[in-house]
Design a protein around this motif. Structure first.
Motif, PDB file in Angstrom:
ATOM      1  N   ALA A  24      79.039  52.631 114.835  1.00 19.17           N
ATOM      2  CA  ALA A  24      79.451  53.128 113.521  1.00 19.17           C
ATOM      3  C   ALA A  24      78.853  52.275 112.418  1.00 19.17           C
ATOM      4  O   ALA A  24      78.410  52.788 111.392  1.00 19.17           O
ATOM      5  CB  ALA A  24      80.979  53.134 113.414  1.00 19.17           C
ATOM      6  N   ALA A  25      78.799  50.961 112.625  1.00 19.47           N
ATOM      7  CA  ALA A  25      78.207  50.074 111.616  1.00 19.47           C
ATOM      8  C   ALA A  25      76.733  50.392 111.454  1.00 19.47           C
ATOM      9  O   ALA A  25      76.205  50.398 110.342  1.00 19.47           O
ATOM     10  CB  ALA A  25      78.399  48.616 112.013  1.00 19.47           C
ATOM     11  N   GLY A  26      76.048  50.682 112.530  1.00 16.48           N
ATOM     12  CA  GLY A  26      74.631  51.042 112.463  1.00 16.48           C
ATOM     13  C   GLY A  26      74.414  52.330 111.683  1.00 16.48           C
ATOM     14  O   GLY A  26      73.466  52.466 110.928  1.00 16.48           O
ATOM     15  N   LYS A  27      75.326  53.291 111.841  1.00 18.60           N
ATOM     16  CA  LYS A  27      75.228  54.552 111.108  1.00 18.60           C
ATOM     17  C   LYS A  27      75.465  54.326 109.626  1.00 18.60           C
ATOM     18  O   LYS A  27      74.856  54.968 108.792  1.00 18.60           O
ATOM     19  CB  LYS A  27      76.214  55.567 111.667  1.00 18.60           C
ATOM     20  N   GLU A  28      76.372  53.421 109.274  1.00 18.88           N
ATOM     21  CA  GLU A  28      76.612  53.105 107.864  1.00 18.88           C
ATOM     22  C   GLU A  28      75.347  52.563 107.220  1.00 18.88           C
ATOM     23  O   GLU A  28      74.996  52.944 106.122  1.00 18.88           O
ATOM     24  CB  GLU A  28      77.763  52.092 107.721  1.00 18.88           C
ATOM     25  N   GLU A  29      74.659  51.662 107.914  1.00 21.23           N
ATOM     26  CA  GLU A  29      73.443  51.086 107.378  1.00 21.23           C
ATOM     27  C   GLU A  29      72.385  52.162 107.183  1.00 21.23           C
ATOM     28  O   GLU A  29      71.594  52.098 106.259  1.00 21.23           O
ATOM     29  CB  GLU A  29      72.911  50.003 108.330  1.00 21.23           C
ATOM     30  N   ALA A  30      72.350  53.149 108.056  1.00 21.13           N
ATOM     31  CA  ALA A  30      71.327  54.183 108.005  1.00 21.13           C
ATOM     32  C   ALA A  30      71.512  55.114 106.814  1.00 21.13           C
ATOM     33  O   ALA A  30      70.639  55.905 106.520  1.00 21.13           O
ATOM     34  CB  ALA A  30      71.327  54.973 109.301  1.00 21.13           C
ATOM     35  N   LYS A  31      72.630  55.045 106.130  1.00 19.36           N
ATOM     36  CA  LYS A  31      72.888  55.918 104.991  1.00 19.36           C
ATOM     37  C   LYS A  31      72.054  55.557 103.775  1.00 19.36           C
ATOM     38  O   LYS A  31      71.846  56.386 102.915  1.00 19.36           O
ATOM     39  CB  LYS A  31      74.373  55.888 104.617  1.00 19.36           C
ATOM     40  N   GLY A  32      71.594  54.347 103.664  1.00 20.29           N
ATOM     41  CA  GLY A  32      70.825  53.918 102.505  1.00 20.29           C
ATOM     42  C   GLY A  32      69.357  54.285 102.631  1.00 20.29           C
ATOM     43  O   GLY A  32      68.961  55.125 103.430  1.00 20.29           O
ATOM     44  N   ILE A  33      68.551  53.632 101.819  1.00 20.63           N
ATOM     45  CA  ILE A  33      67.116  53.887 101.811  1.00 20.63           C
ATOM     46  C   ILE A  33      66.479  53.368 103.092  1.00 20.63           C
ATOM     47  O   ILE A  33      66.728  52.241 103.509  1.00 20.63           O
ATOM     48  CB  ILE A  33      66.450  53.209 100.594  1.00 20.63           C
ATOM     49  N   ASN A  34      65.645  54.191 103.698  1.00 18.93           N
ATOM     50  CA  ASN A  34      64.833  53.791 104.849  1.00 18.93           C
ATOM     51  C   ASN A  34      63.464  53.377 104.320  1.00 18.93           C
ATOM     52  O   ASN A  34      62.759  54.211 103.742  1.00 18.93           O
ATOM     53  CB  ASN A  34      64.677  54.946 105.840  1.00 18.93           C
ATOM     54  N   PHE A  35      63.108  52.119 104.522  1.00 19.12           N
ATOM     55  CA  PHE A  35      61.839  51.616 104.002  1.00 19.12           C
ATOM     56  C   PHE A  35      60.741  51.700 105.051  1.00 19.12           C
ATOM     57  O   PHE A  35      60.945  51.379 106.220  1.00 19.12           O
ATOM     58  CB  PHE A  35      62.006  50.173 103.509  1.00 19.12           C
ATOM     59  N   HIS A  36      59.565  52.131 104.606  1.00 18.03           N
ATOM     60  CA  HIS A  36      58.359  52.231 105.431  1.00 18.03           C
ATOM     61  C   HIS A  36      58.019  50.845 105.979  1.00 18.03           C
ATOM     62  O   HIS A  36      58.044  49.860 105.241  1.00 18.03           O
ATOM     63  CB  HIS A  36      57.224  52.769 104.549  1.00 18.03           C
ATOM     64  N   GLN A  37      57.690  50.772 107.248  1.00 20.35           N
ATOM     65  CA  GLN A  37      57.418  49.489 107.892  1.00 20.35           C
ATOM     66  C   GLN A  37      55.927  49.197 108.079  1.00 20.35           C
ATOM     67  O   GLN A  37      55.569  48.145 108.568  1.00 20.35           O
ATOM     68  CB  GLN A  37      58.130  49.423 109.244  1.00 20.35           C
ATOM     69  N   GLY A  38      55.067  50.135 107.697  1.00 14.65           N
ATOM     70  CA  GLY A  38      53.632  49.933 107.878  1.00 14.65           C
ATOM     71  C   GLY A  38      52.989  49.215 106.706  1.00 14.65           C
ATOM     72  O   GLY A  38      53.659  48.653 105.845  1.00 14.65           O
ATOM     73  N   THR A  39      51.670  49.286 106.657  1.00 11.15           N
ATOM     74  CA  THR A  39      50.906  48.638 105.592  1.00 11.15           C
ATOM     75  C   THR A  39      50.937  49.489 104.322  1.00 11.15           C
ATOM     76  O   THR A  39      51.323  50.662 104.344  1.00 11.15           O
ATOM     77  CB  THR A  39      49.435  48.436 106.016  1.00 11.15           C
ATOM     78  N   TRP A  40      50.462  48.890 103.239  1.00 12.50           N
ATOM     79  CA  TRP A  40      50.378  49.605 101.970  1.00 12.50           C
ATOM     80  C   TRP A  40      49.416  50.797 102.090  1.00 12.50           C
ATOM     81  O   TRP A  40      49.720  51.894 101.627  1.00 12.50           O
ATOM     82  CB  TRP A  40      49.948  48.655 100.862  1.00 12.50           C
TER      83      TRP A  40
END
Length: 144
Positions: A24-40
């Motif tokens: 459930a804590a992991g799902k709470e975190e997933a509610k916000g912005i998902n940031f791209h993990q690759g290069t610019w």
């Protein structure tokens, strides 16, 4: 033996409850912005491919307003819904790695600097400083 079964059963229930809580804590975190993990460059390519703008947060690890933005605004469910649907989200430290050159290229003079950039790397909108979730939603909705 019966006592051992009760202990094992109790332990199983405890572990199950803890794992549910962690899920459930992991799902709470997933509610916000998902940031791209690759290069610019990968973010630029993705923006072109998906016909989206890039939201670029350039911050610094020592910056109090940056920390507040990350803790209070980027984790908001409504913010996450809007930004994840409309933008390729990128967060970089302006004093480390690719963030150094991007901060220089985009003339960042204060942290946090919030940029909306097209797939060609051109700034569409720029804002600075802390934004509440409501202010940040308005900012995201104002970008065309």
């Amino acid at each position: 033996m019966n006592k051992l079964k009760k202990i094992a059963s109790g332990l199983f229930i405890f572990i199950f409850a803890v794992s549910l809580q962690m899920s459930a804590a992991g799902k709470e975190e997933a509610k916000g912005i998902n940031f791209h993990q690759g290069t610019w460059n990968e973010a630029l390519e993705l923006a072109k491919k998906e016909n989206k703008l890039i939201f670029l947060d350039i911050s610094a690890s020592w910056c109090p307003p940056c920390k507040m933005l990350k803790a209070n605004t980027f984790t908001n469910a409504e913010v996450g819904s809007l930004y994840n649907n409309r933008f390729i989200n990128v967060a970089l430290d302006g004093e480390k790695g690719e963030g150094i050159s991007l901060a220089r290229d985009y003339q960042v003079t204060a942290y946090p600097t919030l940029l909306f950039i097209n797939g060609d790397g051109k700034v569409v909108k720029k804002s600075m400083g802390y934004h509440t979730p409501e202010q940040f939603l308005d900012l995201g909705q104002s970008v065309k």
